[in-house]
Design a protein around this motif. Structure first.
Motif, PDB file in Angstrom:
ATOM      1  N   UNK A 158       0.853  -1.192   0.000  1.00  0.00           N
ATOM      2  CA  UNK A 158       0.000   0.000   0.000  1.00  0.00           C
ATOM      3  C   UNK A 158       0.882   1.233   0.000  1.00  0.00           C
ATOM      4  N   UNK A 159       0.348   2.333  -0.517  1.00  0.00           N
ATOM      5  CA  UNK A 159       1.033   3.622  -0.491  1.00  0.00           C
ATOM      6  C   UNK A 159       0.367   4.462   0.591  1.00  0.00           C
ATOM      7  N   UNK A 160       1.099   4.673   1.691  1.00  0.00           N
ATOM      8  CA  UNK A 160       0.549   5.368   2.849  1.00  0.00           C
ATOM      9  C   UNK A 160       1.109   6.777   2.965  1.00  0.00           C
ATOM     10  N   UNK A 161       0.226   7.698   3.323  1.00  0.00           N
ATOM     11  CA  UNK A 161       0.598   9.096   3.499  1.00  0.00           C
ATOM     12  C   UNK A 161       0.488   9.424   4.978  1.00  0.00           C
ATOM     13  N   UNK A 162       1.595   9.927   5.534  1.00  0.00           N
ATOM     14  CA  UNK A 162       1.638  10.277   6.951  1.00  0.00           C
ATOM     15  C   UNK A 162       1.791  11.775   7.135  1.00  0.00           C
TER      16      UNK A 162
END
Length: 158
Positions: free
Chosen positions: A127-131
């Motif tokens: 998954x491509x996660x944005x923090x």
């Protein structure tokens, strides 16, 4: 196509780079604070407008075996973006302890908006996660979806 002088003005607008004259009127620009042995960011900028810029492992450019991109037909914006990417790729990014806990050994991209808010994009567990700080802000199945979301929200790659 930009002229030699136009390309030179753009390159010289990056104070991190040091000019080195080489043979036949060509110029190299080095990044002395590089975290790797790679110091040349601009290689053999020629008075005819041809030259090369180090793109490293960014994956955004077609490079030769040395990681160099031919900038003969680059626009001003393309050249600035490539130079910024090259400098960032060879710069030491000091991570906070919390960022280090989130990022670990993963590679990250930093995105910033007009108000200097910073988000971190990481590929984790397919998954491509944005923090935002320690908080997971969004998650996407593909890089393209994450990139589109960030751009729609007014962020650009740092």
């Amino acid at each position: 196509m930009l002229t030699f002088n136009e390309k030179l003005a753009i390159i010289e607008s990056f104070p991190e780079l040091e000019r080195k004259n080489v043979s036949l009127g060509r110029l190299n620009f080095q990044f002395p604070n590089s975290i790797s042995d790679k110091k040349n960011i601009v290689y053999h900028l020629h008075p005819n407008g041809n030259g090369f810029v180090y793109a490293g492992k960014s994956g955004d450019y077609e490079t030769d075996e040395k990681g160099l991109v031919n900038i003969r037909d680059f626009s001003a914006d393309q050249l600035r973006k490539l130079l910024q990417s090259a400098i960032e790729g060879l710069s030491l990014i000091e991570k906070t302890a919390s960022e280090e806990a989130i990022i670990g050994d993963s590679s990250e991209e930093r995105w910033i908006d007009g108000e200097n808010n910073q988000l971190i994009l990481i590929n984790e567990n397919e998954s491509w996660n944005i923090y935002y700080g320690l908080n997971l802000d969004a998650s996407f199945d593909t890089y393209g979806e994450a990139e589109a979301f960030l751009q729609e929200e007014g962020f650009s790659r740092k």
